[in-house]
Design a protein around this motif. Sequence first.
Motif, PDB file in Angstrom:
ATOM      1  N   TRP A 175     108.133  30.788  69.302  1.00  0.00           N
ATOM      2  CA  TRP A 175     108.355  32.160  68.839  1.00  0.00           C
ATOM      3  C   TRP A 175     108.878  32.159  67.407  1.00  0.00           C
ATOM      4  O   TRP A 175     109.864  31.488  67.096  1.00  0.00           O
ATOM      5  CB  TRP A 175     109.319  32.848  69.782  1.00  0.00           C
ATOM      6  N   ASN A 193     107.869  39.316  65.895  1.00  0.00           N
ATOM      7  CA  ASN A 193     107.714  40.460  66.795  1.00  0.00           C
ATOM      8  C   ASN A 193     107.975  39.975  68.220  1.00  0.00           C
ATOM      9  O   ASN A 193     108.248  38.784  68.430  1.00  0.00           O
ATOM     10  CB  ASN A 193     106.323  41.114  66.661  1.00  0.00           C
ATOM     11  N   ASN A 194     107.933  40.875  69.158  1.00  0.00           N
ATOM     12  CA  ASN A 194     108.205  40.532  70.562  1.00  0.00           C
ATOM     13  C   ASN A 194     106.964  40.661  71.434  1.00  0.00           C
ATOM     14  O   ASN A 194     107.064  41.034  72.594  1.00  0.00           O
ATOM     15  CB  ASN A 194     109.312  41.430  71.125  1.00  0.00           C
ATOM     16  N   TRP A 250     105.204  38.649  73.157  1.00  0.00           N
ATOM     17  CA  TRP A 250     105.033  37.382  73.847  1.00  0.00           C
ATOM     18  C   TRP A 250     103.844  37.421  74.792  1.00  0.00           C
ATOM     19  O   TRP A 250     102.990  36.572  74.763  1.00  0.00           O
ATOM     20  CB  TRP A 250     106.288  37.025  74.638  1.00  0.00           C
ATOM     21  N   GLY A 254     100.773  36.680  72.350  1.00  0.00           N
ATOM     22  CA  GLY A 254     100.989  36.723  70.911  1.00  0.00           C
ATOM     23  C   GLY A 254     100.094  37.736  70.242  1.00  0.00           C
ATOM     24  O   GLY A 254      98.972  37.971  70.664  1.00  0.00           O
ATOM     25  N   SER A 302      98.288  34.433  65.411  1.00  0.00           N
ATOM     26  CA  SER A 302      99.214  35.494  65.799  1.00  0.00           C
ATOM     27  C   SER A 302     100.510  35.347  65.017  1.00  0.00           C
ATOM     28  O   SER A 302     100.935  34.228  64.709  1.00  0.00           O
ATOM     29  CB  SER A 302      99.507  35.463  67.302  1.00  0.00           C
ATOM     30  N   THR A 349     103.329  36.359  66.273  1.00  0.00           N
ATOM     31  CA  THR A 349     104.342  36.054  67.282  1.00  0.00           C
ATOM     32  C   THR A 349     104.669  34.572  67.304  1.00  0.00           C
ATOM     33  O   THR A 349     105.835  34.178  67.382  1.00  0.00           O
ATOM     34  CB  THR A 349     103.867  36.483  68.683  1.00  0.00           C
TER      35      THR A 349
END
Length: 103
Positions: free
Chosen positions: A34, A38-39, A41, A52, A74, A76
């Motif tokens: 991570w 951003n979140n 996941w 992501g 991504s 993420t």
Amino acid sequence: VPLSVPFGSTGHACGDGETFLFSLRPGQPAKYGWTEANNFWLISDKGSLMVGAGKSGGFGLVLTQDLHVRSDSSETYGNPPLAGVEGAMKEIECVSVEAYTFF
């Protein structure tokens, strides 16, 4: 894609910072953790599982209900496409899917 929290078909992101993507390219194995950008996941809906995401609209990994798999970079996880080249979402052959649950 290891997950440490449950998910559902909500269309909303779930998971936590322990989730990661990995690649096993010959001679270049890599783990993408991570980035805290951003979140996003893990996102699921009735037809796919996406891991992501980023501003470009690509997903680190997408698994569809008919077992088609695609990958792009991504934000993420800061990963490049897990197959193919940057900017060209490539379909990956899905050989098997494993799922585990622990109670």
